[in-house]
Each structure stands twice: as C-alpha cells, then as structure tokens.
Enzyme design. Structure first.
Site: not given
Ligand code: SF4
Length: 494
Positions: A14, A41, A115-116, A252, A258, A299, A366-367, A403, A454, A457
């Site tokens: 989003c 999105g 968004n979220g 994030c 990415y 990317s 790559d990312d 995530c 964050c 992941c």
């Molecule tokens: S878990 Fe990863 S992709 Fe999801 S918000 Fe946290 S850093 Fe971003």
C-alpha cells in the site's frame, strides 16, 4: 510486478496520499501521486474527495491506469481528498477491502487510506461489532475507520484521533479525508513512511516523496512517529499535534533496502544513497575478488554500484556491468501459483549477456533472498552462459521470519533462510560463495540503531506485540542470538 521486481520477492503493502488545495479539484494531483506510488500496491486503486460535506468516491481493482477513466476524475469534485494503492496482506483480495475506505456517520463522513497492519484487529472488531458497528470487509482499515467515526461522535477531531491512536496497535500510516479536512497520522513508532510536501496551491501527504516530486512540489519533512498533521482546508498550511510519544522508533529497514523508490527520501535519507552505502559496506564486510560485478536489475543496481566503487577504491580490478537484461513486459499477467511457474518467470524476466559473463568470475549483487528461486535460477543462467565462478552478495541480512506489519514476505516454510545456515543456502542456490550484510551495517547506513529499527523479518523479534493477532503465518523465533547480525560468508574462496 509492473515495476520489475523479483518474481519471488517480498511484496509491498500500500501507498497512501492526501491533498488539500486552494481551489482546483484534488482528483488529478491525487491520481498522478498514485501513479508515483504504484510500486507499493497493484491490486486496487482509489480516490475519495470531499466537496464541502459531499463525498465522492471511485475505487476499483487493478492498476491506477486501469482503475480510472478521464470521466471518473471529472466526477471526483472537491479541493480535498485522499488516495490509495493496495497490495493485500490483511483482508481479502477483492473490492470489499479496496481503499480509501468510506464511512458516513451522524456528524460527517470519512475517507481513509491505510498503509501498515494492525496487530489487534480481531479484538477491536469484536468490541465495535458488539456496540452495533456493521462491517462490510474483513480488513483492518475498516476497523480503524469505525473506531475513528465512533470517537468523532464523542470528541473533537484532535481528541478523537488521539483516542483512536491509543486503541489501535501496530503499524499504520494513514491519510484521512474528514469533510473538508485532510489528516495524516503515523503510528507512534513510525513503522511505515509518511511525508508532507508543499505544492503551488496547497499541501500533500504521501507515503514517499517521489509522489511530491511528480507534482513539482517540495518535500517539507517526514511526519513524525505519533504525530497528527492536519492540512488546512484552503491549502494554506498545516497544523501539527504530537499525540503519542514513544522512546523508540521501529522504522521498517526494508523500506530502504527494497520497497521504496530509490528517488524517495524517507526519514531524512535518500533511498538511493542508503542503497549505495549498503553496497559499500557489503564490500567492506565480504568483498570477493572477481572480474565483474553484476546487479540484479533493478533492485540490486544501487547496491552493486556502491560495492564496485568501494572495491575499485581499494584497487580491486573489477568492472561494473549490466550483464543481466530484464524483460519489462513480464508482469501481472504472468500467473505464478506454483514453484514451476515462478521458476519460468525468472527465465522470462532476466536474460544474461553472454559476452559480459563468458569466461569470467562474476559477483552478483541483490538486495535480498526470499524463497531463493530467483537466486538459484540466476546462478544456473550465469553458468549456462559460461561464468567461471558465481558469487552472490546480498545487501541485507537473511530473512528468517515473516512480517506482521504489512509486508508479504512469504510464509515461514517458503523462506529459504528460515532455520538454515548461510552455507546450506549457498549450496542450495549452487553459488561459489554467498554473503549477506550484517544488521549492524544496515543500522549504520540508516544512521540508526538496532533499537530504533524494526528488524522482525531478520531476527524474529518484533517491535509490536503480535501474539494476540490471529494470523495464518507462524511466528518463528530462531535461536540466533547475537549471531543474527554476523555476516555469514559461505564458501568464499577469495
Ligand atoms: S518485519 Fe521486516 S518487512 Fe516487516 S516491518 Fe519489520 S523490517 Fe519491515
């Protein structure tokens, strides 16, 4: 994937936008801004405008270019409005969850773009339903809209938003049209981006500054975590209210790695610069001698140029080349429900240039690696056209967990790095060596600390309490300890 991202890559969730102008209708600027946010999105696109107390809405499934005809924009009257492009991770893939979400109530109407991902949707939905709120979708955005509408019946605008923010938990950047006022709200930890821009005749709120650029606007600043921004109805300015304060942010990091456009500025940093710096750090941590450095388009490009530049600065005899060509026309029409189809998609999307690769040792940048399908196919493709060695370098740490904050990362079972050592992944993708970037290098490139990002992941530890949320994805908390941030270089023969 119209923007040409990986067939098996993580998927954005989003983009939001909101504008308040002096006199002209908001629909066209919103439409152009949504075009600029299309990479966030592709399932649906929509605009809600307010003309005084009259609300106009047009929300359709599909890409922005397909969702709106010229006459649709004509019907969207009013100098204020919000827009949305959606990729679903909470709620169904159908028009009931398409946004902006509209709700009318006793003292007005709302159009809301989100968004979220909330982590207490189920609990709130139950409470609201018990007090008579009827839902038409299974998404979390409708829950926010009803919660805000309920609070607006009992309090003024600022208090109602504050109450709502205290009730909803998780990740959210919101743009809200309430009668002829446009609001922007960012969650107290600022997980998703949101920024303010100034236009010739008004103000704009958008997920990314690229949406401000396309309107010839000026980026004013990011919306602060926990802040409510209220755009004045005549486009003359905006007011700011710091409604919730937290000690830490939870930005994030993957937005920079990415999701976001490289030409966007997020939380004070140009995404392109961050990616180049991540590439430079990748060389510092795990540079490997080779004849040529190849980005995975598009990317990996900024990472690879930073990596090659850092290598050359240290005297490495390595060239940077675009050795992988992308077919931009393999997009959403290519259906990929199975692993076989995903593998076919890689071969359709990327074609190596034999002359660049044949007889050379190659480092591919790559990312990220999600399922590993792209990487495996790439290594095979490069060997097929005569690469002598193929080294993979990844500008982010291994993705080991899903995530819950609104990004479609694939399930636990699908993530190649979940519970898997770097050397095992290297073997899986058949590279001569494989290395990821450390978490500390990511934090440094973002001018941040682990505590303010964050990293869910890549660590399995999330900044939000996700335990109460019903989800079809398992949480994994791998025993990674401090080693999570260590760079694993597997099979390097340098
Ligand atoms: S878990 Fe990863 S992709 Fe999801 S918000 Fe946290 S850093 Fe971003």
């Amino acid at each position: 994937m119209p923007d040409g991202r990986h067939p098996d890559g993580p998927t954005e969730k989003c983009g939001v936008v909101g504008v308040s102008l002096d006199e002209r209708d908001a629909a066209r600027p919103l439409y152009y801004a949504l075009y600029a946010l299309q990479h966030r999105g592709q399932e649906s696109a929509g605009i809600v405008t307010h003309d005084g107390f009259q609300q106009h809405s047009h929300v359709e499934m599909g890409l922005v270019g397909d969702a709106f005809e010229a006459e649709d924009l004509e019907t969207l009257k009013g100098a204020t409005g919000v827009g949305h492009v959606r990729y679903p991770t909470a709620g169904s893939v159908n028009s009931s969850c398409a946004q902006p979400f509209s709700v009318s109530f006793k003292s007005g109407s709302l159009g809301l773009s989100h968004n979220g991902n909330l982590v207490n949707t189920a609990e709130l939905r139950e409470e609201l339903a018990a007090s008579g709120h009827a839902f038409t979708s299974d998404g979390d955005t409708e829950v926010i809209a009803h919660e805000l509408a309920r609070n607006l019946l009992e309090a003024d605008l600022i208090r109602a938003v504050k109450r709502t923010m205290n009730r909803i938990h998780g990740s959210y950047s919101l743009t809200i049209a309430h009668d002829d006022t446009v609001l922007g709200v960012r969650d107290p930890q600022g997980n998703r981006p949101l920024c303010i821009g100034e236009l010739d005749d008004g103000y704009i709120l958008a997920s990314e500054s690229a949406a401000i650029d396309v309107l010839d606007g000026e980026l004013v600043r990011d919306v602060r975590p926990g802040e409510l921004v209220v755009l004045e109805g005549d486009g003359a300015g905006f007011d700011s209210y710091q409604l919730v304060e937290r000690d830490n942010t939870a930005h994030c990091f993957f937005e920079h790695v990415y999701f976001a456009r490289p030409d966007s500025r997020i939380d004070g940093q140009l995404v392109y610069d961050v990616r180049r710096e991540l590439g430079r750090q990748l060389w510092v941590e795990s540079g490997v001698e080779s004849d040529v450095v190849l980005p995975v388009p598009d990317s990996g490009r900024a990472f690879a140029s930073g990596y090659a530049e850092a290598a050359q600065a240290e005297g490495a005899e390595v060239s940077f080349a675009e050795g992988l060509m992308k077919n931009r026309y393999v997009g959403r029409t290519f259906i990929m429900p199975t692993q076989d189809a995903r593998e076919r998609a890689v071969r359709l999307k990327l074609n190596p240039i034999r002359d660049v690769v044949e007889g050379k040792t190659v480092t591919v940048i790559d990312d990220s690696i999600v399922r590993g399908t792209t990487s495996t196919q790439l290594v095979e493709l490069l060997r097929d056209v005569g690469a002598e060695e193929v080294h993979m370098r990844i500008g982010a740490p291994p993705i080991v967990a899903p995530c819950y904050m609104g990004i479609d990362m694939a399930s636990r079972e699908e993530l190649i790095a979940a519970g898997c050592e770097t050397d095992a992944i290297r073997e899986d993708i058949d590279a001569d060596s494989l290395a990821y970037l450390s978490i500390d290098a990511v934090a440094e490139a973002l001018d941040s600390t682990r505590a303010d990002l964050c990293l869910g992941c890549v660590t399995g530890e999330y900044p939000y309490d996700i335990q109460g949320e019903s989800t079809d994805r398992d949480v994994i908390r791998p025993d990674i300890g401090d080693a999570a941030g260590d760079t694993g270089v597997a099979g390097s023969d340098d």
